[in-house]
Design a protein around this motif. Structure first.
Motif, mmCIF file in Angstrom:
data_model
loop_
_atom_site.group_PDB
_atom_site.id
_atom_site.type_symbol
_atom_site.label_atom_id
_atom_site.label_comp_id
_atom_site.label_asym_id
_atom_site.label_seq_id
_atom_site.Cartn_x
_atom_site.Cartn_y
_atom_site.Cartn_z
ATOM 1 N N SER A 161 0.378 4.256 2.281
ATOM 2 C CA SER A 161 0.676 5.657 1.943
ATOM 3 C C SER A 161 2.136 6.017 2.165
ATOM 4 C CB SER A 161 -0.222 6.593 2.766
ATOM 5 O OG SER A 161 -0.002 6.379 4.163
ATOM 6 N N THR A 173 -2.624 8.466 -5.306
ATOM 7 C CA THR A 173 -3.719 8.729 -4.373
ATOM 8 C C THR A 173 -5.068 8.563 -5.055
ATOM 9 O OG1 THR A 173 -2.273 10.288 -3.216
ATOM 10 C CG2 THR A 173 -4.624 10.395 -2.723
ATOM 11 N N SER A 230 -1.527 -1.018 -3.471
ATOM 12 C CA SER A 230 -0.331 -0.235 -3.156
ATOM 13 C C SER A 230 0.950 -0.984 -3.500
ATOM 14 C CB SER A 230 -0.338 0.144 -1.668
ATOM 15 O OG SER A 230 -0.363 -1.012 -0.851
#
Length: 321
Positions: free
Chosen positions: A85, A124, A201
């Protein structure tokens, strides 16, 4: 006055393509997207917390692959979520603020932050989908981890096995030295969530840097960042094997899932490599030409307060048909 306001708004729309969408619609779309992501996160929380572990068939005779020692986590879940994140969002923020295309606009900070929010929301979404898919795989397959016996310490006797298997549930685990979620995770090895989320990611970040990062002072700067991102995902995946948390098949499946979703969300959902079609380019050029023409017409003055349209009327009076 109304003509000047209309010309100014159209010129701002040409300078900033994001302003071509009405503010109300843009706000509505953002609210709907955030609501959908919130629903997905609630679904994920429900899957993680409310799903129960049933009974599994424990192989009494062929249990060599389940007797590895308990090693802990080299990369903890908290560190995994930070890598998945904070690191990508930081690159989103820095890259968009440094973008030359945004700096060409007078309100480039607003444009940059808008694009950061858009990319972050869609990223997200992909991360939530990745976690949901991996958890569905875990509760569906119920494959035991390589360190299952050391983590669970079941109160069973292998002499009572019939046909080489015995029924085993989470109630048979007696290990009090580990957390309850670790015992639950020992029943769910396939696929690896560490491998899936790290692959998603980092692959998304690699594609994002390829599409958005424009570096003029070095040829190898962007490839070096991309190689570093791939190394991070590769290292995290390997630690799951060395920590005896997953079988190598679990790690490969998780990495494949993360790579697939990373490519799809970056290319198709976020549309990082978007290019205007010929029709859109032609439309934008025609709007620009018409706007410039109106600007030139409204700026020509004859006398002190005479515009171009007043000149046309005077010509019609002097030379009537």
């Amino acid at each position: 006055m109304i003509r000047r306001m209309r010309n100014y708004s159209e010129s701002k729309m040409i300078q900033n393509p994001h302003l071509q969408i009405p503010t109300l619609k843009c706000t509505l779309w953002t609210a709907v997207d955030l609501l959908l992501i919130l629903i997905m996160l609630l679904l994920l929380a429900a899957l993680v917390n409310w799903t129960t572990i049933g009974t599994v068939d424990f192989p009494c005779q062929n249990r060599q692959n389940l007797q590895y020692p308990y090693m802990g986590d080299t990369v903890s879940h908290s560190l995994l979520y930070v890598v998945g994140s904070v690191v990508p969002v930081t690159f989103f923020y820095v890259t968009e603020l440094a973008s030359e295309s945004h700096r060409a606009s007078k309100d480039y900070i607003c444009v940059s932050l808008t694009e950061v929010i858009r990319v972050t929301v869609l990223y997200t979404f992909g991360a939530a989908v990745t976690l949901i898919f991996t958890h569905i795989g875990k509760v569906s397959t119920m494959r035991l981890q390589p360190n299952f016996l050391a983590t669970c310490k079941p109160n069973i006797t292998f002499s009572n096995c019939t046909k080489g298997f015995t029924n085993l549930s989470i109630d048979n685990c007696q290990n009090k030295q580990v957390y309850a979620w670790e015992i639950k995770s020992s029943f769910c090895s396939f696929p690896s969530v560490h491998a899936a989320l790290s692959a998603y990611s980092m692959v998304y970040l690699v594609i994002y840097l390829q599409a958005r990062l424009k570096v003029t002072f070095s040829v190898l700067f962007c490839p070096l960042l991309q190689a570093g991102a791939i190394c991070v995902a590769y290292y995290i995946a390997l630690t799951r094997i060395s920590d005896y948390k997953h079988h190598w098949v679990d790690v490969i499946a998780g990495s494949f899932l993360g790579i697939l979703l990373g490519v799809y969300v970056a290319v198709k959902v976020t549309n990082l490599f978007y290019k205007k079609t010929k029709a859109e380019t032609k439309t934008s050029k025609s709007v620009a030409v018409s706007t410039n023409t109106r600007k030139m017409g409204s700026s020509i003055e004859i006398g002190e307060h005479t515009h171009l349209f007043d000149t046309v009327e005077s010509l019609e009076v002097e030379h009537p048909v």
